[in-house]
Design a protein around this motif. Structure first.
Motif, PDB file in Angstrom:
ATOM      1  N   ILE A  95       0.873  -1.160   0.000  1.00  7.68           N
ATOM      2  CA  ILE A  95       0.000   0.000   0.000  1.00  7.68           C
ATOM      3  C   ILE A  95       0.916   1.218   0.000  1.00  7.68           C
ATOM      4  O   ILE A  95       1.770   1.353   0.895  1.00  7.68           O
ATOM      5  CB  ILE A  95      -0.914   0.034   1.237  1.00  7.68           C
ATOM      6  CG1 ILE A  95      -1.814  -1.205   1.266  1.00  7.68           C
ATOM      7  CG2 ILE A  95      -1.757   1.311   1.252  1.00  7.68           C
ATOM      8  CD1 ILE A  95      -2.616  -1.349   2.561  1.00  7.68           C
ATOM      9  N   VAL A  96       0.773   2.072  -0.997  1.00 10.09           N
ATOM     10  CA  VAL A  96       1.620   3.254  -1.118  1.00 10.09           C
ATOM     11  C   VAL A  96       0.798   4.492  -0.788  1.00 10.09           C
ATOM     12  O   VAL A  96      -0.289   4.698  -1.344  1.00 10.09           O
ATOM     13  CB  VAL A  96       2.203   3.383  -2.541  1.00 10.09           C
ATOM     14  CG1 VAL A  96       3.084   4.621  -2.650  1.00 10.09           C
ATOM     15  CG2 VAL A  96       2.992   2.135  -2.907  1.00 10.09           C
ATOM     16  N   ALA A 126      -5.630  -1.605   0.243  1.00 11.04           N
ATOM     17  CA  ALA A 126      -4.824  -1.285  -0.937  1.00 11.04           C
ATOM     18  C   ALA A 126      -5.701  -0.696  -2.034  1.00 11.04           C
ATOM     19  O   ALA A 126      -5.339   0.283  -2.692  1.00 11.04           O
ATOM     20  CB  ALA A 126      -4.098  -2.528  -1.440  1.00 11.04           C
ATOM     21  N   SER A 149      -4.313   3.050  -1.542  1.00 12.12           N
ATOM     22  CA  SER A 149      -3.023   3.137  -2.223  1.00 12.12           C
ATOM     23  C   SER A 149      -3.070   4.148  -3.360  1.00 12.12           C
ATOM     24  O   SER A 149      -3.984   4.142  -4.182  1.00 12.12           O
ATOM     25  CB  SER A 149      -2.607   1.766  -2.776  1.00 12.12           C
ATOM     26  OG  SER A 149      -1.325   1.846  -3.376  1.00 12.12           O
ATOM     27  N   GLY A 202      -2.777  -1.038  -6.656  1.00 11.96           N
ATOM     28  CA  GLY A 202      -3.926  -0.918  -5.772  1.00 11.96           C
ATOM     29  C   GLY A 202      -5.125  -1.654  -6.318  1.00 11.96           C
ATOM     30  O   GLY A 202      -5.876  -2.304  -5.577  1.00 11.96           O
ATOM     31  N   GLY A 247      -3.015  -4.562  -4.101  1.00 14.38           N
ATOM     32  CA  GLY A 247      -1.639  -4.324  -3.673  1.00 14.38           C
ATOM     33  C   GLY A 247      -0.648  -5.352  -4.167  1.00 14.38           C
ATOM     34  O   GLY A 247       0.555  -5.251  -3.881  1.00 14.38           O
ATOM     35  N   ALA A 252       5.497   3.348   1.904  1.00 14.46           N
ATOM     36  CA  ALA A 252       4.785   2.098   1.634  1.00 14.46           C
ATOM     37  C   ALA A 252       4.686   1.251   2.888  1.00 14.46           C
ATOM     38  O   ALA A 252       5.541   1.312   3.787  1.00 14.46           O
ATOM     39  CB  ALA A 252       5.492   1.306   0.540  1.00 14.46           C
TER      40      ALA A 252
END
Length: 314
Positions: free
Chosen positions: A183-184, A208, A212, A218, A222, A262
């Motif tokens: 997950i960013v 995610a 994300s 995403g 993710g 992340a």
């Protein structure tokens, strides 16, 4: 099967000497497997087939206006029907070809191909691991049948096989790899908020999709495929962190090179394997034989031979 691995098989650059290492073709594998990914829909569509032949069961409504199962199924067939049927037809074509030409594929051959796919470091194999293991093994088996049919009459000298193995032996020492999700988010604070939600029982996959900012991963919950420690085609922070993350756990916030943050999760660890010359001799022979073919060939090339017909009539 064909793989591209720039780190494992560099060519000779202006400052180097010696024979360049061979690069194996990726196109036949990727084309077939990406097409076959549509097969994941098969079970789902079969599950949706209604007991009511009319398909008039309501599955949703908007402002009191219903959407029926029949409408839903028709829309799915329009979007995915051709690819799903192509998947089924090509699998059957390859099964028929195996019987016709007396071709067999054993578990060890499939294990080798899967191990090499997991260790690929050019990023091209990542999305192939969204499906379950059994489906992936079926697809790899179908691809191996295709390659064996195509190369059954190509003779490769033993010396060429041995030479390739000596030049590329490191390719067959497969390191541990970790099936990873991420997950960013834009900041460490946001990452901590994500971790708090995970600790409260939220699904990593759902978060995610929802949180994300990396939309390409995403949308896959993710999923970034298998990561090898030290892998150069993924952010260094992620490549260095995978070994410390417990299965189905998650990492602390990881500062990425692009200034984002992340959180990663590891869902599976695939143990590394070392394959001997005897294990990979057939694989190398087949790869060298494929290099001699004038063009890439897909299962559709055998449709006429096995009198294949289908709904779309093309």
């Amino acid at each position: 099967m064909s793989y591209s691995n720039d780190k494992g098989r560099p060519g000779t650059s202006p400052g180097e000497t010696g024979r360049p290492r061979r690069r194996l073709k990726t196109k036949p594998l990727l084309i077939l497997l990406l097409i076959l990914l549509a097969g994941n829909l098969l079970w789902f569509i079969a599950w949706l087939i209604p007991n009511d032949p009319g398909g008039n069961e309501e599955v949703a409504s908007v402002s009191g206006e219903e959407i029926t199962r029949q409408e839903w199924m028709a829309a799915m067939e329009e979007q995915h029907g051709r690819e799903t049927l192509l998947d089924l037809v090509n699998l059957k074509v390859m099964e028929t070809a195996a019987k016709e030409y007396g071709i067999k594929v054993n578990d060890k051959e499939v294990d080798l191909e899967l191990a090499m796919m997991r260790s690929a470091r050019d990023g091209s194999e990542q999305t192939l691991y969204s499906s379950d293991v059994e489906r992936m093994r079926e697809r790899v088996t179908a691809q191996l049948i295709l390659e064996k049919v195509l190369t059954k009459d190509v003779v490769i000298e033993e010396s060429a096989i041995e030479s390739f193995y000596q030049e590329n032996q490191s390719l067959y020492d497969i390191p541990d790899s970790y099936k990873t999700r991420m997950i960013v988010v834009e900041s460490a604070d946001e990452a901590q908020a994500v971790i708090a939600e995970l600790e409260n029982g939220s699904s990593f996959e759902a978060l995610a999709r929802e949180r994300s900012v990396d939309t390409s991963t995403g949308s896959l919950g993710g999923d970034i495929g298998y990561v090898v420690p030290g892998q150069s085609t993924i952010d260094e922070a992620i490549a260095n962190a995978v070994t410390a993350v417990e299965k189905d756990g998650w990492s602390e916030p990881l500062a990425l090179a692009d200034a984002r943050t992340a959180v990663i999760s590891v869902t599976e660890k695939a143990e590394g394997q070392s394959f001997t010359y005897e294990d990979v001799e057939g694989h190398i022979s087949r790869e060298l034989a494929l290099e001699q073919l004038p063009q890439s060939i897909t299962p559709e090339a055998f449709w006429r031979e096995f009198e294949t017909e289908w709904f779309y009539g093309e």
